[in-house]
Design a protein around this motif. Structure first.
Motif, PDB file in Angstrom:
ATOM      1  N   GLY A   1     -18.136  16.055   5.269  1.00  0.00           N
ATOM      2  CA  GLY A   1     -18.166  17.483   5.024  1.00  0.00           C
ATOM      3  C   GLY A   1     -17.171  17.959   3.987  1.00  0.00           C
ATOM      4  O   GLY A   1     -17.453  18.918   3.257  1.00  0.00           O
ATOM      5  N   ARG A   2     -16.019  17.298   3.880  1.00  0.00           N
ATOM      6  CA  ARG A   2     -14.997  17.773   2.953  1.00  0.00           C
ATOM      7  C   ARG A   2     -15.409  17.640   1.493  1.00  0.00           C
ATOM      8  O   ARG A   2     -14.814  18.272   0.618  1.00  0.00           O
ATOM      9  CB  ARG A   2     -13.686  17.023   3.183  1.00  0.00           C
ATOM     10  CG  ARG A   2     -13.751  15.548   2.845  1.00  0.00           C
ATOM     11  CD  ARG A   2     -12.511  14.813   3.321  1.00  0.00           C
ATOM     12  NE  ARG A   2     -11.328  15.205   2.556  1.00  0.00           N
ATOM     13  CZ  ARG A   2     -10.875  14.535   1.494  1.00  0.00           C
ATOM     14  NH1 ARG A   2     -11.512  13.448   1.079  1.00  0.00           N
ATOM     15  NH2 ARG A   2      -9.801  14.936   0.858  1.00  0.00           N
ATOM     16  N   THR A   3     -16.444  16.843   1.218  1.00  0.00           N
ATOM     17  CA  THR A   3     -16.893  16.663  -0.169  1.00  0.00           C
ATOM     18  C   THR A   3     -18.004  17.635  -0.549  1.00  0.00           C
ATOM     19  O   THR A   3     -18.425  17.659  -1.703  1.00  0.00           O
ATOM     20  CB  THR A   3     -17.391  15.226  -0.403  1.00  0.00           C
ATOM     21  OG1 THR A   3     -18.539  14.978   0.434  1.00  0.00           O
ATOM     22  CG2 THR A   3     -16.305  14.216  -0.071  1.00  0.00           C
ATOM     23  N   LEU A   4     -18.487  18.425   0.400  1.00  0.00           N
ATOM     24  CA  LEU A   4     -19.597  19.328   0.104  1.00  0.00           C
ATOM     25  C   LEU A   4     -19.192  20.446  -0.849  1.00  0.00           C
ATOM     26  O   LEU A   4     -20.037  21.020  -1.530  1.00  0.00           O
ATOM     27  CB  LEU A   4     -20.150  19.920   1.406  1.00  0.00           C
ATOM     28  CG  LEU A   4     -21.004  18.960   2.237  1.00  0.00           C
ATOM     29  CD1 LEU A   4     -21.248  19.521   3.619  1.00  0.00           C
ATOM     30  CD2 LEU A   4     -22.323  18.646   1.530  1.00  0.00           C
ATOM     31  N   ALA A   5     -17.908  20.758  -0.894  1.00  0.00           N
ATOM     32  CA  ALA A   5     -17.429  21.802  -1.800  1.00  0.00           C
ATOM     33  C   ALA A   5     -17.118  21.272  -3.192  1.00  0.00           C
ATOM     34  O   ALA A   5     -16.709  22.028  -4.068  1.00  0.00           O
ATOM     35  CB  ALA A   5     -16.186  22.474  -1.218  1.00  0.00           C
TER      36      ALA A   5
END
Length: 239
Positions: free
Chosen positions: A102-106
């Motif tokens: 999830g941390r790479t979705l931004a």
């Protein structure tokens, strides 16, 4: 001591992978027999696998860490908490993986895009539909892992009679038989992730059927080879 006397990192990782299948067997044995010693052995094995490359490199700090955590596990075992600690491991794994995806979705390059670049080369992301699909599947894994972490946490809390709430003397709002909870915590959850990976692979081949796809064996092999770089967030280039 010279570096030539130390086991290379890839070889150390292979030894760790050979030991890892014993972990679910010990966890299941503990759940079935209700004997804490199996939970202790499973935790000690997982700790050893995680630190094996550093231990084989004879790093004093790693040996001190391994000894300290092992002493803590022994203390927990003596007080009857080894099984509870073991049951918390799948919750932690799923939660950390959900955060990791999830941390790479931004960012401009979500986690699955990095996998694609590692396995098939960065130029693959320039082909029609691939970059958008990579972002969608990163969302999928974030949601699935997050939902499973929540489910496993509920099982850990509500299992009867050995769940965390029962140990604290609190009535469970959703009683779950302990063996059913342990079965999903130590086996079912991992089987679900394996099935999801295979279904995603089949869906990808259909969804992006206008492109050539590497075989499943090649995909798994490249993923295993590039895994250390991917864990560090590096963009490995396929060869």
């Amino acid at each position: 001591m010279t570096s030539s006397s130390l086991l290379p990192q890839p070889a150390a990782r292979r030894y760790g992978l050979l030991l890892l299948p014993a972990y679910p067997l010990l966890a299941i044995a503990g759940a079935v027999t209700q004997r804490q010693v199996f939970a202790l052995l499973a935790l000690a094995l997982l700790l050893t696998v995680l630190l094996l490359p550093q231990l084989l490199a004879r790093r004093a700090s790693s040996w001190l860490l391994w000894s300290g955590v092992l002493a803590g596990l022994l203390l927990g075992w003596r007080h009857g908490f080894a099984e509870l600690l073991l049951s918390a491991v799948p919750v932690l794994i799923n939660a950390l993986l959900a955060y990791w995806f999830g941390r790479t979705l931004a960012t401009a390059e979500p986690r699955v895009a990095r996998f694609i670049a590692a396995i098939e080369g960065p130029e693959r992301l320039c082909q029609p539909g691939v970059a958008a699909y990579a972002r969608q599947i990163t969302w999928f894994w974030t949601g699935l892992l997050g939902a499973q972490a929540l489910l496993l946490a509920v099982l850990l809390l509500c299992a009867e009679p050995g769940g965390l709430l029962a140990r604290l003397g609190v009535a469970s709002p959703l009683p779950v038989p302990e063996r059913w909870a342990a079965g999903w915590l130590h086996l079912g959850g991992y089987l679900l992730l394996g099935a999801a990976f295979l279904l995603e692979y089949a869906w990808r081949r259909w969804r992006l059927r206008h492109l050539h796809h590497p075989g499943l064996h090649h995909t798994l092999l490249q993923l295993a080879l590039r895994w250390p770089q991917l864990l560090r967030g590096e963009r490995a280039v396929a060869r």
